[in-house]
Design a protein around this motif. Structure first.
Motif, PDB file in Angstrom:
ATOM      1  N   ARG A  93       0.820  -1.214   0.000  1.00  0.00           N
ATOM      2  CA  ARG A  93       0.000   0.000   0.000  1.00  0.00           C
ATOM      3  C   ARG A  93       0.852   1.260   0.000  1.00  0.00           C
ATOM      4  O   ARG A  93       0.525   2.240  -0.668  1.00  0.00           O
ATOM      5  CB  ARG A  93      -0.926  -0.006   1.222  1.00  0.00           C
ATOM      6  CG  ARG A  93      -1.852   1.205   1.294  1.00  0.00           C
ATOM      7  CD  ARG A  93      -2.776   1.104   2.505  1.00  0.00           C
ATOM      8  NE  ARG A  93      -3.586  -0.114   2.452  1.00  0.00           N
ATOM      9  CZ  ARG A  93      -4.436  -0.461   3.418  1.00  0.00           C
ATOM     10  NH1 ARG A  93      -4.563   0.305   4.501  1.00  0.00           N
ATOM     11  NH2 ARG A  93      -5.144  -1.564   3.307  1.00  0.00           N
ATOM     12  N   ASP A  94       1.985   1.230   0.700  1.00  0.00           N
ATOM     13  CA  ASP A  94       2.802   2.433   0.803  1.00  0.00           C
ATOM     14  C   ASP A  94       3.620   2.681  -0.450  1.00  0.00           C
ATOM     15  O   ASP A  94       4.154   3.775  -0.642  1.00  0.00           O
ATOM     16  CB  ASP A  94       3.746   2.337   2.004  1.00  0.00           C
ATOM     17  CG  ASP A  94       4.657   1.120   1.922  1.00  0.00           C
ATOM     18  OD1 ASP A  94       4.276   0.143   1.254  1.00  0.00           O
ATOM     19  OD2 ASP A  94       5.756   1.158   2.515  1.00  0.00           O
ATOM     20  N   ARG A  95       3.731   1.703  -1.339  1.00  0.00           N
ATOM     21  CA  ARG A  95       4.539   1.849  -2.548  1.00  0.00           C
ATOM     22  C   ARG A  95       3.697   1.911  -3.815  1.00  0.00           C
ATOM     23  O   ARG A  95       4.196   2.329  -4.868  1.00  0.00           O
ATOM     24  CB  ARG A  95       5.510   0.672  -2.668  1.00  0.00           C
ATOM     25  CG  ARG A  95       6.718   0.786  -1.765  1.00  0.00           C
ATOM     26  CD  ARG A  95       7.800   1.576  -2.443  1.00  0.00           C
ATOM     27  NE  ARG A  95       8.893   1.904  -1.543  1.00  0.00           N
ATOM     28  CZ  ARG A  95      10.005   2.500  -1.936  1.00  0.00           C
ATOM     29  NH1 ARG A  95      10.179   2.822  -3.195  1.00  0.00           N
ATOM     30  NH2 ARG A  95      10.940   2.794  -1.058  1.00  0.00           N
ATOM     31  N   ALA A  96       2.448   1.506  -3.777  1.00  0.00           N
ATOM     32  CA  ALA A  96       1.635   1.381  -4.984  1.00  0.00           C
ATOM     33  C   ALA A  96       1.476   2.718  -5.706  1.00  0.00           C
ATOM     34  O   ALA A  96       1.615   2.799  -6.931  1.00  0.00           O
ATOM     35  CB  ALA A  96       0.265   0.790  -4.648  1.00  0.00           C
ATOM     36  N   ALA A  97       1.160   3.774  -4.955  1.00  0.00           N
ATOM     37  CA  ALA A  97       0.949   5.073  -5.590  1.00  0.00           C
ATOM     38  C   ALA A  97       2.225   5.583  -6.240  1.00  0.00           C
ATOM     39  O   ALA A  97       2.195   6.134  -7.351  1.00  0.00           O
ATOM     40  CB  ALA A  97       0.434   6.082  -4.561  1.00  0.00           C
TER      41      ALA A  97
END
Length: 217
Positions: A93-97
Motif C-alpha cells: 500500500r505504501d509503494r503502490a501510488a
C-alpha cells in the motif's frame, strides 16, 4: 624502471580519462524519447560496439533483434503493460501510488527498439569458461550492452532498458530459437531530457549508496 601515471604504456591521457568519467556519470536509463528517426550511421557505430565487447571463451553469444514491424512492437508493448500491471498489483500500500506514477518504459515513442538475447547453445568458444559457469554467457551479453549504452550516450542517443516483461511470451511473439534467453529489451532514441539525477532517485524510489562496499578476506 616502469613508467607510472599517464606515461605507463597503454594509459590514456588525463583529459580522456576525465571525459570517460563524465560519460559514465551522465549515462542515464532513458524513458522519454523524441519520436524522430535515429541517424542510421550513428546507430551502426553503436551496434558495432558489440564487436569489441568481451565474451567468455570468445563465444560472442549476443543475438540482436531489431523490433520494427507494427505487429512486433504492439506485442512487446502489450507484454510490458501486462507485466507492469501485475507488478503494480503486488506493490504494498505504501509503494503502490509511487510505483503507479513511475514511467518505466519508453516503448511508445522510442524509434529504435532492440531485443538482445543470449544464445545459450552457441558452439563458439568451445565451452571455455562456460562449462563451470554457464551464466558467463549472459554476463558477456550484459557487458556488450553496457558498451552499446555508453557508445550511444557518446553519440547523443539515450537508451532505456526495459526489464518488466514476460520473457517466454516475448520469445513466442518474436519466434526466437529455443536456446536463446532474453537479456535486455532496449529502447533507443533522442532523449527528451538527460537529467543528472537518476529518475528513480528523483522520484524517491531508491537512493544511490555513494560508496562501494568492499570486503576483505
Amino acid at each position: 624502471m616502469m613508467p607510472t601515471g599517464p606515461e605507463r604504456p597503454g594509459a590514456f591521457a588525463p583529459e580522456f580519462r576525465a571525459e570517460l568519467a563524465r560519460l559514465m556519470d551522465r549515462r542515464r536509463d532513458v524513458r522519454r524519447f523524441h519520436t524522430e528517426p535515429v541517424d542510421e550511421a550513428a546507430l551502426t557505430r553503436c551496434l558495432d560496439s558489440f564487436l569489441t565487447a568481451p565474451s567468455v571463451g570468445l563465444s560472442e553469444p549476443w543475438r540482436v533483434i531489431r523490433i520494427e514491424s507494427p505487429a512486433a512492437r504492439a506485442a512487446a508493448l502489450a507484454n510490458f503493460e501486462a507485466a507492469n500491471a501485475a507488478a503494480l498489483a503486488h506493490q504494498g500500500r505504501d509503494r503502490a501510488a509511487l510505483y503507479a506514477r513511475l514511467k518505466l518504459s519508453g516503448m511508445r515513442d522510442a524509434p529504435v527498439q532492440l531485443a538482445v538475447y543470449c544464445d545459450e547453445t552457441t558452439e563458439r568458444g568451445h565451452g571455455l569458461g562456460a562449462a563451470t559457469m554457464p551464466e558467463m554467457r549472459r554476463y558477456s551479453v550484459v557487458a556488450a550492452i553496457t558498451q552499446f549504452w555508453l557508445t550511444a550516450r557518446a553519440e547523443g542517443l539515450g537508451t532505456g532498458w526495459v526489464s518488466i516483461l514476460d520473457p517466454d511470451r516475448l520469445a513466442r511473439d518474436l519466434a526466437v530459437p529455443p536456446g536463446w534467453s532474453l537479456v535486455g529489451y532496449l529502447c533507443v532514441g533522442y532523449a527528451r531530457t538527460l537529467d543528472r539525477v537518476p529518475e528513480l532517485e528523483a522520484e524517491g524510489w531508491e537512493t544511490r549508496r555513494g560508496h562501494l562496499p568492499i570486503e576483505t578476506r
